[in-house]
Design a protein around this motif. Structure first.
Motif, PDB file in Angstrom:
ATOM      1  N   LEU A 220      36.905 -20.374  82.010  1.00 40.90           N
ATOM      2  CA  LEU A 220      37.684 -19.256  81.480  1.00 40.90           C
ATOM      3  C   LEU A 220      38.891 -19.844  80.758  1.00 40.90           C
ATOM      4  O   LEU A 220      39.420 -20.886  81.162  1.00 40.90           O
ATOM      5  CB  LEU A 220      38.170 -18.350  82.615  1.00 40.90           C
ATOM      6  N   SER A 221      39.340 -19.164  79.720  1.00 37.52           N
ATOM      7  CA  SER A 221      40.464 -19.674  78.941  1.00 37.52           C
ATOM      8  C   SER A 221      41.719 -19.735  79.809  1.00 37.52           C
ATOM      9  O   SER A 221      42.082 -18.750  80.463  1.00 37.52           O
ATOM     10  CB  SER A 221      40.689 -18.770  77.734  1.00 37.52           C
ATOM     11  N   GLY A 222      42.365 -20.890  79.826  1.00 32.27           N
ATOM     12  CA  GLY A 222      43.605 -21.053  80.599  1.00 32.27           C
ATOM     13  C   GLY A 222      43.391 -21.493  82.031  1.00 32.27           C
ATOM     14  O   GLY A 222      44.360 -21.723  82.762  1.00 32.27           O
ATOM     15  N   ALA A 223      42.142 -21.652  82.455  1.00 27.63           N
ATOM     16  CA  ALA A 223      41.848 -21.883  83.874  1.00 27.63           C
ATOM     17  C   ALA A 223      42.374 -23.218  84.393  1.00 27.63           C
ATOM     18  O   ALA A 223      42.841 -23.308  85.526  1.00 27.63           O
ATOM     19  CB  ALA A 223      40.339 -21.808  84.104  1.00 27.63           C
ATOM     20  N   ALA A 224      42.315 -24.267  83.571  1.00 29.24           N
ATOM     21  CA  ALA A 224      42.532 -25.621  84.098  1.00 29.24           C
ATOM     22  C   ALA A 224      43.977 -25.888  84.522  1.00 29.24           C
ATOM     23  O   ALA A 224      44.222 -26.776  85.321  1.00 29.24           O
ATOM     24  CB  ALA A 224      42.106 -26.667  83.064  1.00 29.24           C
ATOM     25  N   SER A 225      44.920 -25.128  83.981  1.00 33.77           N
ATOM     26  CA  SER A 225      46.325 -25.464  84.254  1.00 33.77           C
ATOM     27  C   SER A 225      46.910 -24.693  85.435  1.00 33.77           C
ATOM     28  O   SER A 225      48.025 -24.993  85.865  1.00 33.77           O
ATOM     29  CB  SER A 225      47.188 -25.179  83.017  1.00 33.77           C
ATOM     30  N   ILE A 226      46.205 -23.708  85.960  1.00 34.14           N
ATOM     31  CA  ILE A 226      46.796 -22.856  87.014  1.00 34.14           C
ATOM     32  C   ILE A 226      46.914 -23.658  88.312  1.00 34.14           C
ATOM     33  O   ILE A 226      45.914 -24.179  88.814  1.00 34.14           O
ATOM     34  CB  ILE A 226      45.927 -21.610  87.280  1.00 34.14           C
ATOM     35  N   PRO A 227      48.122 -23.747  88.887  1.00 30.74           N
ATOM     36  CA  PRO A 227      48.237 -24.467  90.162  1.00 30.74           C
ATOM     37  C   PRO A 227      47.341 -23.832  91.225  1.00 30.74           C
ATOM     38  O   PRO A 227      47.205 -22.606  91.300  1.00 30.74           O
ATOM     39  CB  PRO A 227      49.720 -24.312  90.517  1.00 30.74           C
ATOM     40  N   ALA A 228      46.757 -24.686  92.064  1.00 29.81           N
ATOM     41  CA  ALA A 228      45.792 -24.224  93.059  1.00 29.81           C
ATOM     42  C   ALA A 228      46.384 -23.173  93.988  1.00 29.81           C
ATOM     43  O   ALA A 228      45.684 -22.274  94.460  1.00 29.81           O
ATOM     44  CB  ALA A 228      45.302 -25.422  93.870  1.00 29.81           C
ATOM     45  N   ALA A 229      47.697 -23.303  94.271  1.00 25.54           N
ATOM     46  CA  ALA A 229      48.311 -22.420  95.258  1.00 25.54           C
ATOM     47  C   ALA A 229      48.775 -21.086  94.660  1.00 25.54           C
ATOM     48  O   ALA A 229      49.227 -20.205  95.390  1.00 25.54           O
ATOM     49  CB  ALA A 229      49.506 -23.125  95.892  1.00 25.54           C
ATOM     50  N   ASP A 230      48.666 -20.928  93.354  1.00 25.68           N
ATOM     51  CA  ASP A 230      49.154 -19.721  92.668  1.00 25.68           C
ATOM     52  C   ASP A 230      48.134 -18.592  92.846  1.00 25.68           C
ATOM     53  O   ASP A 230      46.927 -18.822  92.752  1.00 25.68           O
ATOM     54  CB  ASP A 230      49.321 -20.068  91.176  1.00 25.68           C
ATOM     55  N   SER A 231      48.619 -17.376  93.075  1.00 29.74           N
ATOM     56  CA  SER A 231      47.679 -16.252  93.254  1.00 29.74           C
ATOM     57  C   SER A 231      46.806 -16.064  92.009  1.00 29.74           C
ATOM     58  O   SER A 231      45.690 -15.558  92.091  1.00 29.74           O
ATOM     59  CB  SER A 231      48.435 -14.957  93.561  1.00 29.74           C
ATOM     60  N   ARG A 232      47.301 -16.511  90.866  1.00 29.76           N
ATOM     61  CA  ARG A 232      46.503 -16.376  89.651  1.00 29.76           C
ATOM     62  C   ARG A 232      45.287 -17.296  89.656  1.00 29.76           C
ATOM     63  O   ARG A 232      44.335 -17.086  88.927  1.00 29.76           O
ATOM     64  CB  ARG A 232      47.386 -16.617  88.414  1.00 29.76           C
ATOM     65  N   HIS A 233      45.324 -18.306  90.532  1.00 25.70           N
ATOM     66  CA  HIS A 233      44.135 -19.148  90.676  1.00 25.70           C
ATOM     67  C   HIS A 233      43.019 -18.345  91.339  1.00 25.70           C
ATOM     68  O   HIS A 233      41.849 -18.442  90.961  1.00 25.70           O
ATOM     69  CB  HIS A 233      44.468 -20.411  91.486  1.00 25.70           C
ATOM     70  N   ALA A 234      43.395 -17.525  92.317  1.00 21.74           N
ATOM     71  CA  ALA A 234      42.406 -16.656  92.970  1.00 21.74           C
ATOM     72  C   ALA A 234      41.884 -15.626  91.972  1.00 21.74           C
ATOM     73  O   ALA A 234      40.677 -15.329  91.936  1.00 21.74           O
ATOM     74  CB  ALA A 234      43.031 -15.960  94.174  1.00 21.74           C
ATOM     75  N   HIS A 235      42.776 -15.070  91.152  1.00 16.95           N
ATOM     76  CA  HIS A 235      42.326 -14.111  90.125  1.00 16.95           C
ATOM     77  C   HIS A 235      41.294 -14.781  89.213  1.00 16.95           C
ATOM     78  O   HIS A 235      40.276 -14.192  88.857  1.00 16.95           O
ATOM     79  CB  HIS A 235      43.491 -13.626  89.246  1.00 16.95           C
ATOM     80  N   MET A 236      41.611 -16.028  88.829  1.00 18.90           N
ATOM     81  CA  MET A 236      40.717 -16.774  87.925  1.00 18.90           C
ATOM     82  C   MET A 236      39.351 -16.975  88.583  1.00 18.90           C
ATOM     83  O   MET A 236      38.306 -16.891  87.926  1.00 18.90           O
ATOM     84  CB  MET A 236      41.388 -18.105  87.561  1.00 18.90           C
ATOM     85  N   ALA A 237      39.356 -17.236  89.891  1.00 21.44           N
ATOM     86  CA  ALA A 237      38.088 -17.464  90.601  1.00 21.44           C
ATOM     87  C   ALA A 237      37.225 -16.206  90.540  1.00 21.44           C
ATOM     88  O   ALA A 237      36.013 -16.270  90.263  1.00 21.44           O
ATOM     89  CB  ALA A 237      38.359 -17.868  92.043  1.00 21.44           C
ATOM     90  N   THR A 238      37.823 -15.061  90.778  1.00 16.71           N
ATOM     91  CA  THR A 238      37.063 -13.806  90.736  1.00 16.71           C
ATOM     92  C   THR A 238      36.568 -13.528  89.310  1.00 16.71           C
ATOM     93  O   THR A 238      35.421 -13.125  89.101  1.00 16.71           O
ATOM     94  CB  THR A 238      37.942 -12.638  91.243  1.00 16.71           C
ATOM     95  N   GLY A 239      37.430 -13.798  88.346  1.00 11.63           N
ATOM     96  CA  GLY A 239      37.020 -13.619  86.948  1.00 11.63           C
ATOM     97  C   GLY A 239      35.866 -14.540  86.570  1.00 11.63           C
ATOM     98  O   GLY A 239      34.973 -14.168  85.793  1.00 11.63           O
TER      99      GLY A 239
END
Ligand code: FES
Length: 576
Positions: A220-239
């Protein structure tokens, strides 16, 4: 080219669950045994979640939870998730080196997908070799696939100091040995340098390869830079879970995405990030699985025109958490603009250009514009000469300038143990102009081409203030290391490459501008030594090591197994 949308009876999993015969009865009754009903899976894309979680891999410690989030996305989109654990390659713990096992994970990924009723897959990786391995296997199987990067860990912290993976370990180890910090400080640093889930947060191999995966169009676009501990990483996983289901219906496969342009984009990105030299070996192997001819000369050509834009350690100042807040990889790709092929396709069903159209830089010291590049070009150089007929690599910016054109007398170590035993010997005949040569650190000699290429500076020279020397090996180097280290010399010494023929006192010459690496002896002397050279004993009699030894290719070819390279079709299993 858009393909017709798949119909449920065209799904691969239909052959297991949808037909009406004795075997499908078995598959359905066993699904029922697990508490599943036909409505859970019938007519739905079965998505294999290849999960490299393990208790022994700290970089993937959040992957149990993330797998659940991926499943949520798959259910939401009308798919059927099936988690499949695969061998983890845990950089800190696996010996002698995870590189020995990269191709094993690639094989496991490919065969898991082939032998089970997968219609598509989510690849969960991030710790160094897991990224190339998963992508290599999925590319060979060529079912719809999307990569879920583990994300970097948060910045390290000790007594108000920011700590970076790898680089600060060495820095404070030196401070401890110098008596500048106490044992108590050292123990506190131990607890503060890796303080959240996620991979190393410097621009080491992990960040380089997950960013390369995104530049290739596989996340997904932008996925690689999200810190693992950020809630947006979980959002990315669901996406990611939602998107793979659509990809199956669209029949969007890795080889629809991975072409020469996307690999050029990944190489350009790696250089603009100041990424790890390990990416060279991995990207060549990944390209080979996609049928793209990527070679060392292509890296050299792209390096001659690509600026360093990311101010990240070890080349720069910041860490991946800062990079994310500054806009992340999308913002860096937008800065590269015309240097990339923006028409390259991505898993998002769009082009790379469309994916980064709205990207913004929020801190232009972290993500530089080409006009304010940290370095205009030459993030790496490919060398050839009679010492490396098939090539070697160096990061010129990582070296003291005086060493980029240098000739000195060789001090030769026949292997790592020999080096470790003698490097600090006060009697070692070495000075600041000597060239340290390490033999038997290559794919077969290591074995597994370990990260030994940054040979330590002899203690007696350290005391004289020497901080860099020309070092040459057929090994790799950690992505967080620095110095005038010529790496990946091919062919390697273990198979009789010229590096095996160097003797103490020989003159070795490096000229980075001319891209030359030479041993200053006559051809006749080289031939004489070659004739006298005796092959070392094989490292393995049996097991995976024996398979590795028989089939591994050299560094310039990506260290893939010969029988795994290329795009020849392997038939799906018959279901009887
Ligand atoms: Fe896993 Fe560095 S140890 S990425």
């Amino acid at each position: 080219m858009t393909k017709p949308r798949k119909r449920p009876e065209e799904l691969r999993s239909h052959l297991w669950f949808g037909v009406d015969n004795l075997r499908s009865f078995g598959h359905r009754s066993r699904a029922s045994q697990m508490g599943l009903q036909r409505a859970d899976y019938q007519g739905k894309p079965l998505i294999a979640i290849i999960n490299t979680w393990s208790d022994i891999n700290p970089c993937h410690s959040h992957f149990r939870q993330r797998a659940e989030e991926v499943k949520r996305g798959i259910w939401q989109a009308g798919g059927f998730p099936v988690e499949m654990p695969a061998i983890t390659l845990s950089e800190p713990f696996q010996k002698p080196t995870t590189m020995l096992y990269r191709n094993l994970l690639a094989m496991e990924t490919e065969e898991l997908l082939r032998s089970y009723p997968a219609d598509g897959c989510v690849l969960m990786g991030g710790c160094d070799k897991t990224t190339p391995a998963l992508i290599m296997g999925a590319t060979s199987m060529n079912l719809p696939a999307i990569f879920l990067p583990a994300g970097p860990m948060l910045r390290g912290n000790w007594a108000g100091n920011t700590l970076g993976s790898g680089s600060d370990t060495w820095k404070y180890w030196a401070e401890l040995r110098a008596g500048n910090i106490t044992d108590g400080d050292w123990r506190e640093i131990e607890d503060g340098i890796a303080r959240s889930p996620g991979h190393c947060m410097t621009m080491g191999t992990a960040s380089t390869m997950t960013s390369a995966a995104e530049a290739l169009g596989l996340t997904l676009s932008g996925a690689a830079s999200i810190p693992a501990a950020d809630s947006r990483h979980a959002h990315m996983a669901t996406g990611t879970g939602r998107r793979i289901v659509e990809m199956v219906w669209e029949d969007l496969r890795p080889r629809d995405i991975l072409g020469a342009a996307s690999f050029d984009n990944a190489v350009t990105t790696e250089l603009a990030l100041g990424g790890s030299t390990n990416a060279i070996v991995h990207l060549i192997a990944m390209a080979g699985r996609a049928g793209v001819a990527l070679d060392l000369d292509r890296f050299d050509a792209i390096a001659r025109k690509t600026p360093l834009l990311a101010n990240l350690r070890p080349a720069g100042k910041y860490l991946m958490e800062d990079f994310y807040y500054a806009g992340g990889l999308r913002a860096l790709l937008a800065q590269l603009g015309p240097r990339l092929d923006l028409a390259a396709r991505t898993v998002n069903g769009t082009t790379l250009g469309e994916d980064i159209a709205s990207a913004k830089v929020f801190n232009d010291d972290v993500i530089r514009s080409p006009g304010k590049a940290l370095q205009e070009k030459d993030g790496l150089a490919v060398l050839r000469g009679n010492l490396a007929p098939d090539g070697a690599v160096i990061k010129p910016a990582a070296a003291e300038a005086r060493l980029l054109k240098h000739a000195g007398k060789a001090v030769v170590f026949r292997d790592y143990n020999d080096m470790a035993a003698r490097i600090d010997d006060p009697a070692l005949a070495v000075d600041k102009d000597s060239v340290l040569v390490l033999q038997n650190g290559g794919p077969l000699g290591g074995p597994g081409m370990p990260e030994w290429g940054q040979l330590p500076i002899p203690k007696k020279l350290l005391k004289e203030g020497v901080r860099d020397m020309l070092r040459i090996s057929d090994a790799r180097m950690s992505g967080t290391s620095y110095g005038a280290c010529v790496l990946h010399v091919a062919p390697e010494s273990f198979i009789g490459g010229p590096l095996a023929l160097v003797k103490d006192g020989d003159l070795v010459s490096l000229d980075v501008d001319a891209r030359r690496l030479d041993l200053k002896i006559t051809d006749a002397e080289m031939e004489k030594r070659r004739a006298a050279w005796k092959a070392p004993e094989a490292k393995f009699e049996r097991g995976f090591g024996a398979l590795f030894s028989r089939h591994i290719s050299q560094a310039d070819k990506g260290c893939d197994f010969d029988f795994l390279e290329g795009t020849a079709a392997t038939a799906d299993p018959e279901i009887h």
